[in-house]
Design a protein around this motif. Sequence first.
Motif, PDB file in Angstrom:
ATOM      1  N   PHE A 195       6.738  -1.803  -2.913  1.00 21.81           N
ATOM      2  CA  PHE A 195       6.601  -3.219  -3.258  1.00 21.81           C
ATOM      3  C   PHE A 195       7.182  -4.095  -2.149  1.00 21.81           C
ATOM      4  O   PHE A 195       6.581  -5.104  -1.757  1.00 21.81           O
ATOM      5  CB  PHE A 195       7.325  -3.481  -4.585  1.00 21.81           C
ATOM      6  CG  PHE A 195       7.334  -4.925  -5.010  1.00 21.81           C
ATOM      7  CD1 PHE A 195       6.200  -5.528  -5.524  1.00 21.81           C
ATOM      8  CD2 PHE A 195       8.495  -5.684  -4.919  1.00 21.81           C
ATOM      9  CE1 PHE A 195       6.206  -6.858  -5.932  1.00 21.81           C
ATOM     10  CE2 PHE A 195       8.518  -7.009  -5.329  1.00 21.81           C
ATOM     11  CZ  PHE A 195       7.374  -7.602  -5.833  1.00 21.81           C
ATOM     12  N   SER A 196       8.345  -3.732  -1.646  1.00 21.36           N
ATOM     13  CA  SER A 196       8.973  -4.504  -0.578  1.00 21.36           C
ATOM     14  C   SER A 196       8.173  -4.400   0.722  1.00 21.36           C
ATOM     15  O   SER A 196       7.950  -5.394   1.413  1.00 21.36           O
ATOM     16  CB  SER A 196      10.403  -4.008  -0.350  1.00 21.36           C
ATOM     17  OG  SER A 196      11.057  -4.776   0.639  1.00 21.36           O
ATOM     18  N   TYR A 197       7.709  -3.198   1.024  1.00 26.55           N
ATOM     19  CA  TYR A 197       6.963  -2.961   2.267  1.00 26.55           C
ATOM     20  C   TYR A 197       5.695  -3.809   2.354  1.00 26.55           C
ATOM     21  O   TYR A 197       5.421  -4.433   3.387  1.00 26.55           O
ATOM     22  CB  TYR A 197       6.619  -1.475   2.368  1.00 26.55           C
ATOM     23  CG  TYR A 197       5.487  -1.166   3.306  1.00 26.55           C
ATOM     24  CD1 TYR A 197       5.641  -1.247   4.687  1.00 26.55           C
ATOM     25  CD2 TYR A 197       4.237  -0.783   2.804  1.00 26.55           C
ATOM     26  CE1 TYR A 197       4.589  -0.965   5.538  1.00 26.55           C
ATOM     27  CE2 TYR A 197       3.185  -0.502   3.649  1.00 26.55           C
ATOM     28  CZ  TYR A 197       3.356  -0.593   5.015  1.00 26.55           C
ATOM     29  OH  TYR A 197       2.311  -0.335   5.863  1.00 26.55           O
ATOM     30  N   VAL A 198       4.904  -3.862   1.273  1.00 26.13           N
ATOM     31  CA  VAL A 198       3.621  -4.564   1.343  1.00 26.13           C
ATOM     32  C   VAL A 198       3.801  -6.079   1.418  1.00 26.13           C
ATOM     33  O   VAL A 198       2.843  -6.789   1.732  1.00 26.13           O
ATOM     34  CB  VAL A 198       2.712  -4.207   0.149  1.00 26.13           C
ATOM     35  CG1 VAL A 198       2.378  -2.728   0.146  1.00 26.13           C
ATOM     36  CG2 VAL A 198       3.341  -4.622  -1.166  1.00 26.13           C
ATOM     37  N   HIS A 199       5.001  -6.584   1.148  1.00 20.96           N
ATOM     38  CA  HIS A 199       5.241  -8.021   1.270  1.00 20.96           C
ATOM     39  C   HIS A 199       5.546  -8.442   2.709  1.00 20.96           C
ATOM     40  O   HIS A 199       5.635  -9.635   2.989  1.00 20.96           O
ATOM     41  CB  HIS A 199       6.376  -8.462   0.342  1.00 20.96           C
ATOM     42  CG  HIS A 199       5.936  -8.658  -1.074  1.00 20.96           C
ATOM     43  ND1 HIS A 199       5.731  -7.614  -1.942  1.00 20.96           N
ATOM     44  CD2 HIS A 199       5.642  -9.791  -1.782  1.00 20.96           C
ATOM     45  CE1 HIS A 199       5.340  -8.079  -3.113  1.00 20.96           C
ATOM     46  NE2 HIS A 199       5.270  -9.398  -3.038  1.00 20.96           N
ATOM     47  N   PHE A 200       5.694  -7.472   3.604  1.00 15.13           N
ATOM     48  CA  PHE A 200       5.830  -7.789   5.025  1.00 15.13           C
ATOM     49  C   PHE A 200       4.433  -7.756   5.633  1.00 15.13           C
ATOM     50  O   PHE A 200       3.826  -6.697   5.790  1.00 15.13           O
ATOM     51  CB  PHE A 200       6.750  -6.772   5.717  1.00 15.13           C
ATOM     52  CG  PHE A 200       8.203  -7.069   5.510  1.00 15.13           C
ATOM     53  CD1 PHE A 200       8.955  -7.627   6.535  1.00 15.13           C
ATOM     54  CD2 PHE A 200       8.819  -6.812   4.301  1.00 15.13           C
ATOM     55  CE1 PHE A 200      10.293  -7.923   6.347  1.00 15.13           C
ATOM     56  CE2 PHE A 200      10.155  -7.096   4.104  1.00 15.13           C
ATOM     57  CZ  PHE A 200      10.902  -7.655   5.132  1.00 15.13           C
TER      58      PHE A 200
END
Length: 328
Positions: A195-200
């Motif tokens: 979830f955190s990765y795809v927001h970058f």
Amino acid sequence: MRDVDRENELMLFGLDNNSYSLKGVRLLCALYLGSMVFAAIFSPIVYSLIQWLNSLVDTRLLSYLSGKSFADYFDRLRWLPIVCGLPWLMKSCGLSGFKKLGLDISSAYRRLFLSGYVGGGFLLGMIILGQFINLNVQFIDNLAISELTELVLLAFVGSFLVAVLEEIVFRGLIFRIFYVALKPMNALLLSALFFSYVHFKFPDALWEQGDQIVHWYSGFYVGFWSLLGIFYEFEFLPFLNLFLLGLALALFYVKTHSLLSSIGFHMGAVFIMLVYKKCFAVDVGHLFWGTGKITDGGFTTCLLGLLVWFLWVGFFSSKTIKCELPQD
């Protein structure tokens, strides 16, 4: 720390809690990479079409769309095959309907939504209050009442769409895909990391280094750096805060077996954040209090960390507020 037993209600593909399968992971990889290829092919076409139409017809909508960056077009278009592919993905995972996904809107579950909405708004309110007290926050005073009303309405609709779509995809499907493949604790951590990765997203600095002209291959360039952009300009606090948020939302889902709790929290937080960003500006940010981005402050980390700790303790306790998912 000890792990917990998996629950049959959260399993997919008709498997019981003693079975493990990577089938969902393969489906996820296929859909994720397929959506990137789709956006890479069609984003230059859609971008050029909007620019051409805007040159012919002067409308507010076309002016707004034409002002978006090419990376925004890519990011929006990669969601199109995901949304269109949801029925296929749900069927492939053995989910017969949205109730099995955790979207039961009966009165008992609606209370979970309202509680989550208030909680998400309260958490963002605490962060903003900290910025008001400790930073120089300026109101954008050239907003007319009609503009402010429209802004609030758009923020409400936007937060609803973002919360519903992301919770269905990230908690209702992706978390449960990892849940089937891994032990519960590992599934929680991995789904929050994803979830955190795809927001970058695509780093703007890379686009500024080029000729800034959209070519037929520009979508593949943006797609490649959307996959690796996190390594190009990694920001620790935003990554950590998004990870903690993803972990909290997944824990909400595990404890209640309902997406409405995580949707409510997500929507409440995003709504307050959107209104704040449009109505106020932070002159100078601070490492602890953050900036107008909200996700880049240590105070945000502290509040999300406390929330995760509270939910995590409950995760290993028998005292949950679990609601059973409907059976076929």
